[in-house]
Scaffold this motif. Structure first.
Motif, PDB file in Angstrom:
ATOM      1  N   ALA A  69      53.507   9.084  32.917  1.00  0.00           N
ATOM      2  CA  ALA A  69      54.467   8.455  33.971  1.00  0.00           C
ATOM      3  C   ALA A  69      53.629   7.811  35.035  1.00  0.00           C
ATOM      4  O   ALA A  69      54.027   6.512  35.323  1.00  0.00           O
ATOM      5  N   PRO A  70      52.754   8.351  35.806  1.00  0.00           N
ATOM      6  CA  PRO A  70      52.158   7.793  36.818  1.00  0.00           C
ATOM      7  C   PRO A  70      51.261   6.618  36.252  1.00  0.00           C
ATOM      8  O   PRO A  70      51.343   5.632  37.095  1.00  0.00           O
ATOM      9  N   ARG A  71      50.722   6.543  35.302  1.00  0.00           N
ATOM     10  CA  ARG A  71      50.098   5.434  34.649  1.00  0.00           C
ATOM     11  C   ARG A  71      51.073   4.472  34.385  1.00  0.00           C
ATOM     12  O   ARG A  71      50.729   3.116  34.918  1.00  0.00           O
ATOM     13  N   VAL A  72      51.955   4.677  33.953  1.00  0.00           N
ATOM     14  CA  VAL A  72      53.143   3.788  33.612  1.00  0.00           C
ATOM     15  C   VAL A  72      53.707   2.923  34.956  1.00  0.00           C
ATOM     16  O   VAL A  72      53.665   1.859  35.222  1.00  0.00           O
ATOM     17  N   LEU A  73      53.931   3.851  35.871  1.00  0.00           N
ATOM     18  CA  LEU A  73      54.760   3.328  37.037  1.00  0.00           C
ATOM     19  C   LEU A  73      53.893   2.666  38.226  1.00  0.00           C
ATOM     20  O   LEU A  73      54.256   2.240  39.138  1.00  0.00           O
ATOM     21  N   THR A  74      52.581   3.055  38.117  1.00  0.00           N
ATOM     22  CA  THR A  74      51.449   2.266  38.854  1.00  0.00           C
ATOM     23  C   THR A  74      51.021   1.170  38.325  1.00  0.00           C
ATOM     24  O   THR A  74      50.352   0.420  39.057  1.00  0.00           O
ATOM     25  N   ARG A  75      51.105   0.925  37.050  1.00  0.00           N
ATOM     26  CA  ARG A  75      50.586  -0.301  36.335  1.00  0.00           C
ATOM     27  C   ARG A  75      51.652  -1.244  36.128  1.00  0.00           C
ATOM     28  O   ARG A  75      51.428  -2.506  35.491  1.00  0.00           O
ATOM     29  N   SER A  76      53.097  -1.024  36.199  1.00  0.00           N
ATOM     30  CA  SER A  76      54.073  -1.903  35.817  1.00  0.00           C
ATOM     31  C   SER A  76      54.489  -2.846  36.970  1.00  0.00           C
ATOM     32  O   SER A  76      54.877  -2.245  38.049  1.00  0.00           O
ATOM     33  N   ALA A  77      54.392  -4.156  36.762  1.00  0.00           N
ATOM     34  CA  ALA A  77      54.675  -5.228  37.663  1.00  0.00           C
ATOM     35  C   ALA A  77      55.958  -5.044  38.110  1.00  0.00           C
ATOM     36  O   ALA A  77      56.630  -5.481  39.361  1.00  0.00           O
ATOM     37  N   TRP A  78      57.151  -4.713  37.366  1.00  0.00           N
ATOM     38  CA  TRP A  78      58.572  -4.311  37.632  1.00  0.00           C
ATOM     39  C   TRP A  78      58.861  -3.634  38.744  1.00  0.00           C
ATOM     40  O   TRP A  78      59.906  -3.943  39.395  1.00  0.00           O
ATOM     41  N   THR A  79      57.928  -2.680  39.211  1.00  0.00           N
ATOM     42  CA  THR A  79      58.285  -1.708  40.065  1.00  0.00           C
ATOM     43  C   THR A  79      58.161  -2.632  41.590  1.00  0.00           C
ATOM     44  O   THR A  79      58.949  -2.046  42.480  1.00  0.00           O
ATOM     45  N   VAL A 109      62.860  11.144  38.183  1.00  0.00           N
ATOM     46  CA  VAL A 109      63.160  11.596  36.831  1.00  0.00           C
ATOM     47  C   VAL A 109      61.713  12.276  36.227  1.00  0.00           C
ATOM     48  O   VAL A 109      61.750  13.223  35.458  1.00  0.00           O
ATOM     49  N   ALA A 110      60.584  11.656  36.468  1.00  0.00           N
ATOM     50  CA  ALA A 110      59.210  12.171  35.940  1.00  0.00           C
ATOM     51  C   ALA A 110      59.075  13.432  36.510  1.00  0.00           C
ATOM     52  O   ALA A 110      58.713  14.239  35.824  1.00  0.00           O
ATOM     53  N   VAL A 111      59.387  13.694  37.874  1.00  0.00           N
ATOM     54  CA  VAL A 111      58.869  14.980  38.330  1.00  0.00           C
ATOM     55  C   VAL A 111      59.906  15.922  38.039  1.00  0.00           C
ATOM     56  O   VAL A 111      59.508  16.951  37.376  1.00  0.00           O
ATOM     57  N   VAL A 112      61.151  15.496  37.797  1.00  0.00           N
ATOM     58  CA  VAL A 112      62.218  16.570  37.229  1.00  0.00           C
ATOM     59  C   VAL A 112      61.624  17.042  35.986  1.00  0.00           C
ATOM     60  O   VAL A 112      62.054  18.192  35.521  1.00  0.00           O
ATOM     61  N   LEU A 113      61.570  15.947  34.900  1.00  0.00           N
ATOM     62  CA  LEU A 113      61.398  16.382  33.568  1.00  0.00           C
ATOM     63  C   LEU A 113      59.910  17.372  33.592  1.00  0.00           C
ATOM     64  O   LEU A 113      59.906  18.233  32.682  1.00  0.00           O
ATOM     65  N   GLY A 114      58.985  17.000  34.350  1.00  0.00           N
ATOM     66  CA  GLY A 114      57.845  17.548  34.324  1.00  0.00           C
ATOM     67  C   GLY A 114      57.898  18.895  34.811  1.00  0.00           C
ATOM     68  O   GLY A 114      57.380  19.892  34.151  1.00  0.00           O
ATOM     69  N   PRO A 161      47.383  15.389  38.124  1.00  0.00           N
ATOM     70  CA  PRO A 161      47.386  13.791  37.838  1.00  0.00           C
ATOM     71  C   PRO A 161      48.643  13.263  38.240  1.00  0.00           C
ATOM     72  O   PRO A 161      49.788  13.545  37.911  1.00  0.00           O
ATOM     73  N   GLY A 162      48.594  12.244  38.984  1.00  0.00           N
ATOM     74  CA  GLY A 162      49.772  11.691  39.425  1.00  0.00           C
ATOM     75  C   GLY A 162      50.363  11.935  40.726  1.00  0.00           C
ATOM     76  O   GLY A 162      51.339  11.225  41.435  1.00  0.00           O
ATOM     77  N   ALA A 163      50.297  12.964  41.493  1.00  0.00           N
ATOM     78  CA  ALA A 163      50.631  13.715  42.654  1.00  0.00           C
ATOM     79  C   ALA A 163      50.262  12.716  43.784  1.00  0.00           C
ATOM     80  O   ALA A 163      51.053  12.106  44.719  1.00  0.00           O
ATOM     81  N   ARG A 164      48.897  12.302  43.921  1.00  0.00           N
ATOM     82  CA  ARG A 164      48.413  11.482  44.799  1.00  0.00           C
ATOM     83  C   ARG A 164      49.157   9.793  44.677  1.00  0.00           C
ATOM     84  O   ARG A 164      49.752   9.340  45.564  1.00  0.00           O
ATOM     85  N   ALA A 165      49.248   9.559  43.518  1.00  0.00           N
ATOM     86  CA  ALA A 165      49.800   8.082  43.293  1.00  0.00           C
ATOM     87  C   ALA A 165      51.272   8.076  43.346  1.00  0.00           C
ATOM     88  O   ALA A 165      51.710   7.099  43.840  1.00  0.00           O
TER      89      ALA A 165
END
Length: 244
Positions: A19-29, A42-47, A192-196
């Motif tokens: 999730a962090p890789r997708v959400l930090t590299r996607s231009a749509w955000t 949602v990613a946090v809850v699922l994790g 992974p992703g907490a800082r991101a």
């Protein structure tokens, strides 16, 4: 049950990594910041839920009647209690804590030291200061604060844009989103992703507030206000660019 537990744990780990890789590299955000913020949630809850439920299923697999072996030794109950207290402590840590500058603003608002002025239907506390400052202070005693140094630099529509931006922070509860992200970063900095997530959340709430303000007062007025108030910073330049 063990298989299901292991599968949930594996799914949780995949979400935490992917999730962090997708959400930090996607231009749509950049164009849809509120959707991006919801996706992080949602990613946090699922994790978290996937990991906790998965571990629970593995633990209770061979002892469904007494999964924590409380009957065998009182220390097991003590350990469980300590674990629950740890979870409760984390929940308390997540709550929004105003910084020193926010507390100073609240004191000024309560005491009347910061005179109020209504701008575009929003009560705004004005403080005497030469530097440019605008902030949203959450809580019952909070509100929108603007320095006279910034107000003097802005045209009427630009000042309304700044106030609309700060009001959006309050109405959309951005302080809570940032507090949760930063608490997770402090609690599990090795994940992974907490800082991101924390870094992205701080940026996305600015974009979301910009979008709300632009709908109210127009993109051009807000872009000019951003350039005046924060045009020299990297984030300010990005904000102005996406409003152009």
């Amino acid at each position: 049950m063990v298989v299901a537990g292991v599968a949930l744990i594996a799914l949780a780990l995949v979400v935490v990594v992917v999730a962090p890789r997708v959400l930090t590299r996607s231009a749509w955000t950049i164009d849809r910041p509120r959707t991006a913020l919801a996706s992080w949630s949602v990613a946090v809850v699922l994790g978290v839920v996937g990991f906790v439920v998965g571990v629970a299923l593995v633990v209770v697999a061979d002892r469904p009647l007494d999964p924590f072996r409380l009957a065998e030794s009182p220390t097991h109950g003590l350990n469980l209690g300590v674990a629950l207290l740890g979870v409760a402590a984390f929940v308390v840590a997540v709550r929004v804590r105003p910084g020193a500058e926010h507390e100073a603003v609240r004191q000024a608002m309560r005491s009347g030291a910061a005179p109020h002025r209504e701008i575009d239907g929003t009560p705004v506390a004005l403080v005497e200061a030469d530097h440019a400052l605008a902030c949203a202070v959450p809580g019952r005693a909070g509100g929108v604060l603007v320095s006279t140094g910034l107000a003097d630099l802005l045209r009427t529509d630009e000042l309304e844009a700044v106030v609309a931006h700060e009001r959006a922070h309050l109405t959309q509860r951005h302080a809570v989103a940032v507090a949760v992200a930063e608490s997770i970063e402090r609690a599990v900095p090795w994940v992974p992703g907490a800082r991101a997530m924390a870094r992205s959340t701080r940026v996305l709430v600015e974009f979301a507030a910009d979008d709300a303000a632009a709908r109210r007062v127009g993109r051009d007025a807000l872009r000019r206000a951003v350039l005046v108030a924060d045009g020299t910073s990297a984030l300010g330049a990005i904000r102005a660019s996406r409003l152009g």
